[in-house]
Design an enzyme around this catalytic site. Structure first.
Site, short mmCIF file in Angstrom:
data_model
loop_
_atom_site.label_atom_id
_atom_site.label_comp_id
_atom_site.label_asym_id
_atom_site.label_seq_id
_atom_site.Cartn_x
_atom_site.Cartn_y
_atom_site.Cartn_z
N HIS B 133 29.04 -59.59 -46.51
CA HIS B 133 29.66 -59.46 -45.20
C HIS B 133 30.01 -60.88 -44.73
O HIS B 133 29.31 -61.83 -45.06
CB HIS B 133 28.63 -58.83 -44.27
CG HIS B 133 29.14 -58.43 -42.92
ND1 HIS B 133 29.32 -59.33 -41.90
CD2 HIS B 133 29.52 -57.23 -42.43
CE1 HIS B 133 29.77 -58.69 -40.83
NE2 HIS B 133 29.91 -57.41 -41.13
N GLN B 213 22.21 -53.21 -43.62
CA GLN B 213 22.54 -51.83 -43.98
C GLN B 213 21.42 -51.11 -44.71
O GLN B 213 21.58 -49.97 -45.11
CB GLN B 213 23.79 -51.81 -44.87
CG GLN B 213 25.04 -52.32 -44.20
CD GLN B 213 25.49 -51.44 -43.05
OE1 GLN B 213 25.10 -50.28 -42.94
NE2 GLN B 213 26.32 -51.98 -42.19
N LYS B 236 21.76 -51.07 -35.87
CA LYS B 236 22.07 -50.28 -37.06
C LYS B 236 20.91 -49.36 -37.47
O LYS B 236 20.99 -48.65 -38.46
CB LYS B 236 22.47 -51.20 -38.21
CG LYS B 236 23.79 -51.94 -37.93
CD LYS B 236 24.25 -52.74 -39.13
CE LYS B 236 25.31 -53.76 -38.80
NZ LYS B 236 26.67 -53.22 -38.72
N CYS B 374 34.99 -56.40 -42.82
CA CYS B 374 34.44 -57.76 -42.83
C CYS B 374 34.03 -58.20 -44.23
O CYS B 374 33.14 -59.03 -44.38
CB CYS B 374 33.28 -57.93 -41.86
SG CYS B 374 33.71 -57.65 -40.15
#
Ligand SMILES: Cc1ncc(COP(=O)(O)O)c(C=O)c1O
Lengths: 143, 416
Positions: B133, B213, B236, B374
């Site tokens: 990212h 993530q 997240k 991204c």
């Protein structure tokens, strides 16, 4: 559309066309058709220097002064919905006096329910494209 | 991923019940029930998190670590009580190793910025991967620029997996840092970070893992991974925005210079010399995001009540169903087909632009992400302008996957 119509008049014409459709599908289909009718971007302008790289889609935009004191815009996008908006902008702003282009607020996009595509947060390159068009017009208006 | 830390599951996973705990899921978008499949960008928040933040502001708000008055003491206790929650959640050895940050981005910047002052030298190599990212690329570029270090990149194959042979070959005597994403946000690939960390350590190289993530989709145990740094964002994992964690091994936190100066991070200040507070406070300058951190604690409590393996099974059903249906549709390119992946399905209907497809899908109430996510270098490698990304969370259902597929089908028909 006549070459002598003002930005306002052309914008009203666009709004009237879009009012014929009562659902989003019709409006978007019409938008995409507008994109198909957009004059092809000359190869010389399909270049990094004329590209606005958005997060979502990319836009090319170039401008030339005409011999009668107006601006000629060339533009394109890799996404067809973005290209439709590009086509509307070119249709309304093309061959207009630089001062008029620099001063326009493009409120007609709001009236046809397409304003969200112009949001800077949308990152589709359109917002930066409009800024480039206006910068060019301002530069030309001040010479 | 790794063996589960000792979390006690107290709830059995009941999808309808879970869905009812996330108020935003009952919204309608353009006259359709919302199908929220942009969880990799940010997750929705359960009532327990909303209520916790609300009650903090209503009944407990005061500045932390500052006052002897009761309210300040209570706020400090509530804030500090989240540190051991995050310690357990990440499997850290000590709560001193938990630094509260704004999120993953600030965590990476903290490490890169701090190491740029004294650790990196001219010619040192910082090893990243081709699927990072931007927030795990740019801070290292800044550090490299400031110190004369250079950034090297581990290549990614067509399935979206790291080339481990190339990684091992790139690890050399000049390598001073490895920074790698645990789970890719644009592809869902789960990287073999445990092995990569062992490889790096055998060369004496520290490793930072971007876990943004990973944490919502599987057990993470930093001691088992043996990573030196682990970064995550609360938003997240069902928590609020503006908070996150940097886990760092104690020895690193002790040796790193502070990243920002201000109140709360010092023990004594004179104009000649300032001594810093102990870790982790040395890295938490200024009034922190108290409500955010407390909300993050509530989010972790929420998630930890479930058996994470049950959630993994549910999410993997969603991914399998979505992948199968997209293949069935035909003419859809799947981007990221790694053998090990989490709850992300990235795809692109042939001949169409992701922006167009996502715009039309939104009209059917289906929220997916479009664009390069991204991870521009990765999209450039695949020669595509971006993808559509459906990313799942525990509250998504098989019905929603069907709505996704239906929206793709309709968008394709409309656009071609
Ligand atoms: C893999 C990965 N790393 C880092 C980030 C940055 O996280 P944040 O914006 O919460 O700091 C994200 C979020 O988009 C991500 O997906």
């Amino acid at each position: 559309m006549t070459a002598t119509a003002t930005i306002e008049e052309r914008a009203d014409e666009v709004v009237e066309e879009f009012e014929l459709f009562d659902d989003w599908m019709g409006r978007y289909e019409h938008l995409i058709e507008q994109g198909k009718a957009l004059p092809a971007l000359p190869d010389a302008y399909r270049d990094e220097a004329y590209k606005v790289r958005g997060c979502q889609s990319q836009v090319w935009v170039a401008a030339e002064p005409t011999d009668h004191g107006t601006i000629q815009f060339w533009a394109d996008s890799d996404a067809i919905i973005t290209r439709g908006i590009v086509a509307l902008l070119v249709r309304v702003l093309n061959d207009q006096p630089p001062a008029a282009v620099a001063g326009t607020d493009l409120a007609f996009l709001d009236r046809i329910g397409m304003k969200e595509h112009l949001s800077p947060t949308r990152k589709n390159g359109l917002d930066a494209m409009v800024r480039r068009m206006k910068l060019y017009a301002e530069a030309l208006a001040s010479t | 991923m790794q063996p589960a830390p000792s979390r006690l599951a107290t709830r059995t996973f009941d999808l309808d019940e879970v869905r009812s705990e996330f108020p935003v899921l009952s919204r309608r978008i353009h006259d359709h029930p919302l199908v929220y499949l942009d969880n990799a960008a940010t997750t929705q928040k359960p009532l327990t998190v909303l209520d916790r933040i609300d009650s903090y502001y209503r009944t407990e708000n005061a500045n932390v670590h500052r006052g002897v008055h009761t309210l300040s003491q209570e706020a400090t206790d509530a804030y500090e009580s989240v540190r051991p929650v995050m310690q357990r959640f990440l499997g850290a050895a000590s709560s001193r190793e938990i630094v509260f940050t704004k999120g993953t981005t600030e965590a990476v910047n903290l490490v890169a910025g701090s190491l740029a002052r004294g650790y990196f030298k001219k010619g040192d190599e910082i090893l990243l991967t081709g699927m990072e990212h931007h927030s795990n690329i740019v801070p290292w570029q800044l550090a490299a620029e400031a110190t004369g270090a250079v950034v090297k990149v581990v290549p990614v194959n067509d399935r979206g997996e790291l080339d481990l042979g190339a990684y091992q070959a790139l690890l050399g005597p000049r390598t001073r840092m490895v920074a790698v994403v645990h789970v890719s946000n644009s592809l869902g690939t789960i990287n073999p970070v445990r092995q990569m960390i062992a490889d790096a350590h055998s060369m004496g190289v520290p490793v930072l893992v971007d876990g943004a993530q990973a944490v919502a989709h599987g057990p993470v145990n930093v001691q088992d991974l043996d990573c030196d740094f682990y970064c995550m964002s609360a938003h997240k994992v069902f928590g609020p925005t503006g908070t996150g964690v940097l886990y760092a091994k104690e020895e690193w936190l002790e040796r790193m210079p502070p990243y920002q100066g201000g109140g709360d991070m010092i023990s004594a200040v004179t104009f000649e010399h300032t001594t810093y507070h102990e870790i982790p406070h040395k890295f938490e300058a200024g009034t922190p995001n108290m409500a955010g951190v407390i909300g993050m604690g509530a989010a972790i409590d929420y998630l930890s009540a479930f058996d994470i393996e049950e959630i993994q099974r549910h999410e993997s059903q969603l991914v399998t169903h979505a992948t199968g249906e997209l293949e069935e549709l035909g003419g859809v390119r799947l981007v990221g087909t790694a053998a090990h992946k989490t709850a992300v399905v990235s795809f692109l209907p042939e001949g169409l632009h992701p922006y167009d497809v996502a715009t039309v899908m939104d009209r059917f109430g289906v929220a997916v992400r479009s664009g390069h996510h991204c991870t521009q270098p990765l999209m450039d490698q695949y020669g595509i302008p971006g993808t559509l990304r459906a990313s799942f969370a525990l509250y998504n259902s098989l019905d929603e996957v069907d709505r996704l597929i239906d929206a793709v089908r309709k968008a394709r028909k409309f656009l071609s």
